[in-house]
Scaffold this motif. Sequence first.
Motif, mmCIF file in Angstrom:
data_model
loop_
_atom_site.group_PDB
_atom_site.id
_atom_site.type_symbol
_atom_site.label_atom_id
_atom_site.label_comp_id
_atom_site.label_asym_id
_atom_site.label_seq_id
_atom_site.Cartn_x
_atom_site.Cartn_y
_atom_site.Cartn_z
ATOM 1 N N PRO D 83 42.365 33.852 36.617
ATOM 2 C CA PRO D 83 43.390 33.630 35.607
ATOM 3 C C PRO D 83 43.407 34.739 34.545
ATOM 4 N N THR D 84 44.559 35.009 33.955
ATOM 5 C CA THR D 84 44.586 35.792 32.717
ATOM 6 C C THR D 84 45.316 34.970 31.663
ATOM 7 N N PHE D 85 45.088 35.313 30.410
ATOM 8 C CA PHE D 85 45.597 34.458 29.345
ATOM 9 C C PHE D 85 46.845 35.012 28.682
ATOM 10 N N GLN D 86 47.590 34.087 28.094
ATOM 11 C CA GLN D 86 48.801 34.442 27.374
ATOM 12 C C GLN D 86 48.471 35.278 26.143
ATOM 13 N N ILE D 87 47.573 34.744 25.337
ATOM 14 C CA ILE D 87 47.089 35.530 24.207
ATOM 15 C C ILE D 87 45.812 36.182 24.702
ATOM 16 N N PRO D 88 45.768 37.526 24.750
ATOM 17 C CA PRO D 88 44.601 38.164 25.340
ATOM 18 C C PRO D 88 43.340 37.710 24.620
ATOM 19 N N ALA D 165 41.110 41.031 35.458
ATOM 20 C CA ALA D 165 41.416 40.219 36.634
ATOM 21 C C ALA D 165 41.173 41.026 37.908
ATOM 22 N N LEU D 166 41.541 42.320 37.872
ATOM 23 C CA LEU D 166 41.373 43.151 39.065
ATOM 24 C C LEU D 166 39.905 43.354 39.414
ATOM 25 N N MET D 167 39.099 43.410 38.392
ATOM 26 C CA MET D 167 37.684 43.687 38.559
ATOM 27 C C MET D 167 36.998 42.574 39.350
ATOM 28 N N ALA D 168 37.540 41.384 39.281
ATOM 29 C CA ALA D 168 36.844 40.213 39.823
ATOM 30 C C ALA D 168 37.143 39.978 41.296
ATOM 31 N N ASN D 169 37.399 41.019 42.063
ATOM 32 C CA ASN D 169 37.736 40.877 43.478
ATOM 33 C C ASN D 169 38.807 39.831 43.714
ATOM 34 N N PRO D 170 39.955 39.976 43.110
ATOM 35 C CA PRO D 170 40.917 38.892 43.219
ATOM 36 C C PRO D 170 41.579 38.851 44.595
ATOM 37 N N MET D 172 43.942 36.387 44.489
ATOM 38 C CA MET D 172 45.160 35.952 43.831
ATOM 39 C C MET D 172 44.926 35.955 42.322
ATOM 40 N N ILE D 173 45.955 36.385 41.572
ATOM 41 C CA ILE D 173 45.842 36.386 40.109
ATOM 42 C C ILE D 173 46.926 35.485 39.536
ATOM 43 N N VAL D 174 46.518 34.645 38.609
ATOM 44 C CA VAL D 174 47.476 33.770 37.925
ATOM 45 C C VAL D 174 47.647 34.311 36.519
ATOM 46 N N MET D 175 48.865 34.727 36.156
ATOM 47 C CA MET D 175 49.042 35.390 34.867
ATOM 48 C C MET D 175 49.974 34.620 33.962
ATOM 49 N N ASP D 176 49.515 34.428 32.723
ATOM 50 C CA ASP D 176 50.361 33.777 31.729
ATOM 51 C C ASP D 176 50.922 34.862 30.817
ATOM 52 N N GLU D 177 52.185 35.144 30.955
ATOM 53 C CA GLU D 177 52.875 36.135 30.123
ATOM 54 C C GLU D 177 52.166 37.482 30.031
ATOM 55 N N PRO D 178 52.086 38.205 31.120
ATOM 56 C CA PRO D 178 51.418 39.505 31.060
ATOM 57 C C PRO D 178 52.121 40.492 30.138
ATOM 58 N N GLU D 200 49.030 47.845 46.774
ATOM 59 C CA GLU D 200 47.835 48.564 47.196
ATOM 60 C C GLU D 200 46.701 47.647 47.600
ATOM 61 N N LEU D 201 46.541 46.556 46.878
ATOM 62 C CA LEU D 201 45.381 45.697 47.120
ATOM 63 C C LEU D 201 45.738 44.427 47.889
ATOM 64 N N GLY D 202 47.017 44.210 48.087
ATOM 65 C CA GLY D 202 47.421 43.005 48.808
ATOM 66 C C GLY D 202 47.124 41.730 48.040
ATOM 67 N N VAL D 203 47.109 41.839 46.709
ATOM 68 C CA VAL D 203 46.816 40.668 45.891
ATOM 69 C C VAL D 203 48.066 39.812 45.744
ATOM 70 N N THR D 204 47.880 38.513 45.753
ATOM 71 C CA THR D 204 48.989 37.592 45.493
ATOM 72 C C THR D 204 49.067 37.346 43.993
ATOM 73 N N LEU D 205 50.260 37.282 43.454
ATOM 74 C CA LEU D 205 50.394 37.083 42.014
ATOM 75 C C LEU D 205 51.309 35.899 41.707
#
Lengths: 341, 317, 237, 254
Positions: D83-88, D165-170, D172-178, D200-205
């Motif tokens: 996950p990533t957060f809305q307010i960093p 988020a990328l660092m954590a071998n994702p 899939m990444i769930v992003m709140d208001e990037p 490039e990484l084939g990550v699902t977002l």
Amino acid sequence: MMENISWLLDIVVFFAVYLIVTLALNLQYGYTGIPNFGLALSVATGAYTTGALAGRIGMWICGIRSDLDYIMYNPMITSMINSAIRYDPLKGLTIFFSTIIIVVIVSAIIGFIASYPAIRLRADYLMMVLIAMAEAARIIGLNYTPLVGGTTWVSVPNVFIWMGDMASQFLIITILAISILIFLFMQYLVSSPYGRLIKAVRENELTAECVGKDVVKVKIQIMMLGSAIAGIAGSLWSFYCGTVLAAAYTRTDWTFWPWLMAMIGGMGNNIGALVGVATVIICRRLIIYYKYSLEAYIPFSVVWLEQILLALALILVMMFRPQGIIPEKPAKPKIKKTSQQ
Amino acid sequence: MIPLALIEDALVYANLLLMLTVGFTLTYLIAKIPNFAHGEFAGIGVYITFTVAQVWKSNPYLAVPLAFIISAFSGALIYNGVLRTLKRFGGTMISLTISTLAMQIMISALLNIYADYLYPIAGAYSRLFLFRHLDFEFIGLPGVLIVSTIFLLTLITFLHLMLTRTRFGISLRAVVEDSSLASILGVNVELACTISWMLTAGIAGVAGSLLPLWFQGHPYTGSMLLTSVFAASILGGLSSIYGAMIGAYIIGLTEIFGTYLLAQTFGAQLTAYRSLIPLTILCIVLLIFPRGITGLIEDLQARRASKAMVKIRGEGS
Amino acid sequence: MIEVYDLNAGYGKLHILYDVKLKVNDNEIVTVLGPNGSGKSTLLKTIMGLTTIYGGKIIFDGKDVTKLRPDEKAKLGLAYIPQIGNVFTNLTVKENLIMAGLTLDKSEFNDRLEYALSVFPFLKACLDRKVKTLSGGERQMLSMAMALIMKSKFIMFDEPTGNLAPKIATEVLNKIIELREQSKLTILLVEQAARKALEVSDRAYLLVSGRVIYEGSSKELLEHPELGKLYLGVKKL
Amino acid sequence: MDVMLEVKDLTKKFGEFRAVDNVSMSIERGKITLLVGPNGSGKTTLLNCIIGVYRPEYGRVIYDNIDITGRKPHEIVKMGLIPTFQIPSPFYKLTVLENLLLAYQGNPGESIIKCILKNSWIKSESEALDKAFRILDLLELADSYDKLAFTLSGGQLKLLEIGRALMANPKMIVMDEPAGSVNPVLAHRIFQDLRKIKDELGVTLLVVEHRLDIALDYVDYVYAMHMGKIISQGSPERVFNDEKVIEAYLGGVT
């Protein structure tokens, strides 16, 4: 001349013991953000364990009759142990190191038990529980005579007696060496990835969870490690004093002085802890040194003056220099950038 | 058979503990930090009684209003002099809490100094004293029990009425719930905090001033009581003063009766471990129901409400 | 009534509002529109003094109030009804109304209370109920009643119709018009439900990404053919 | 369709209020899915249910064919759903580099025992460093690698959040208001970066975003929520021409 040296040695041992306690606090609060107001609990655990076990281990090692009541015949037992190890360094060292190992284990367990009820809850609950726990430890120490003699004291064998005249100097050097070792260990620990992890727990628990860290586990580990280290300080202090007095392990002496030292030096920074301990110890020793000349001017015991100054200093530091003398520095990467595209 | 003296002990103790706990909880709710110096206000009360009874040789009850005023003044001083200044310098919750601990040390040292100073003046031992002999008796009951009970009932009524009927009380509760909304509506939050600190410190002072009439007073009274106050307010839930009242009574009574029963069963030496009883309860509460009695009651109400809803729905369809 | 010049504000280091200019005349209803996260609520909070102001000026009734505390602003007659947390849930309805009239004296409060209760008669029946037990719509009505009691010349509403069923939302907006007419109030309205808010207001500002991108009469904006797309920011003006 | 994350009949209540009401959605592997909706429509609550901050009352969350409903956040993160957060909310007093290194999964030096033996962690630490610098280069943050996180600007914090988020071998990444509350230029860059990451990484977002003007061109599929329910789904053009969605934003329908 001799007097000056012993005065200096006294400062050194004070410095070394308080440095260990302050490093433990710095690990718990400065790096991990656990406000441990029950620091005296760990120190007392170390001291009580030493008081209760060093002599008993000595009896066992030196083959002294075990049907003697340990507390009642304590002075006699201690002198028997002392004479048994006078010419047997190995036995003395065995007593010393086996006691410290047991202290480490016991303090870590007590640290775990004391923090367990509240470690998952808000910080203020933890503060209250730890304060109460430290108070409880003192009450048990004061009243449960088989431990360290209750309101009287028990003596601790002089484990370096085989050094003859130099015994106490050698003990002080050992204590100093142990404190330096612990300092180096701490420096190493906090610059390892684990050190980064505990700082992350301090900064933001939710984010730490969201990068896959088990926050509660880390906090419990640090509570145990910190308590074990503070326990070592209690144990060393007991060996230095040669006695363990339950009443001596008060909140003021073993919780707030270390807090003040860590705050003055700068939290989250081991060098800061070192500087803080040195500053406070020197000021405090000066007060004690000039005690008699001071006592002429103030109409009450210097002990209370010391406490008031402690409280004032704590508040003033928080107001005007909350980051301490040496603020926390950002960590530099240990390994050079190996690749750059 | 439980001896009468023990019941008296328990009731007086529970009464005093209640006064302290209500204050501790109220300041916690308003300032959002535990005030570790709260017990010391009681310590101030203890020494005012000593001064009145031993130095001025007057009726110890004269100390009660005096203790209220002096403790309240110290409360206001601590809040405005230390906490507010620290807040202005950007103090965190932890540093504010540490400052209350520092104040605890400082007041305790001052009380010790005062005790040393009184010793030659009063011609009586000023570090462990008991004034039971100065107390009056009414229909066989000790005066302090009657006075503390009356004071307590008045206090509860007063607090209840103040918090529900007066503008000030309502704004206090509003500050507890949402201080920024309260300030939008025109509440001077700092002033409200100051007044509540004065009030709670004053009440603690009164509790302290009554204490030496039944229990031994000494400079460490405040810090000795601290564990019980924590246990009582956490048992109460740290979220409502009514919970605090129930918690205080439970802790007060269990502490006295529990010690008595344990001492009866295992021997008199156990009385020394009295303060381990509130600590044990504290740990059990935190492990089993950390939201305390208030939390239990709220859960019960919520469950009942949802059951009632299910019922209504069942009848409707 | 209120003038805002070049306001830059945010929370701590998070800069949200950029050079916002805004003016509300006496006895006017002005709507601030904008999609989520455009800084509408921050604007109101900043006017009330609950955020960090980096630069700019707020003039209220000819007086510079940029640096005043919220409670001091409240005493000057500036009122703000937040979007969430606009009532005290642990207090009863009556107590909430008393809180609203904190700056009034007794007789004036009683008059206004009576008036508020006549506007929202359903509140009479539940004066002693805890607000916790009220529904969302009822709470919103209560906060409107509180606005009626407040001694204010200027009220800011933050999404008064947010999360309300459409029927109740219409009712709330109608009450706002009534408020203006009967109490001679000036109103600044922040809304996400644009269409209805535009129908009741005189002028509107459209805020996107912390900047004002449209300013003008409500009617004009309402009749703008691409209102929806414009509003969503999908279309540039 | 290759489904990465499936939400089945999810309901989350706060008291009697259904913040998320019987929502089902499936997110395709290797695509960017956008979730939109007006304030209070339950998007953030839905995200929090997926990443384990909230435990839903009903329904299941199936991630990569494993049921993760009700698991703790750190367990879910270890499975590659980040996950990533809305307010960093980075670790403010740590450096940018440290923030990234912390997100690296499976560093043995983070165990209290193994951290003492440098040999046991030095290899994985240097791998982590390599990876961190690659990500910093990608996000153009490499120059400020030794700055403390709180000295960064709002936009840089958003980038750091993505880097973490990328660092954590994702997988899939769930992003709140990037791209919330950053200037439009940077917002476009953020979405370009996301696109690049995906390719490039084939990550699902899965992305929640209000800056529809910006997000529109970069996403593959859109779900629109209103009042806790999904009201529309499909290609971006379809959803944004859906009267229901526009009216939901303008406050016309329920």
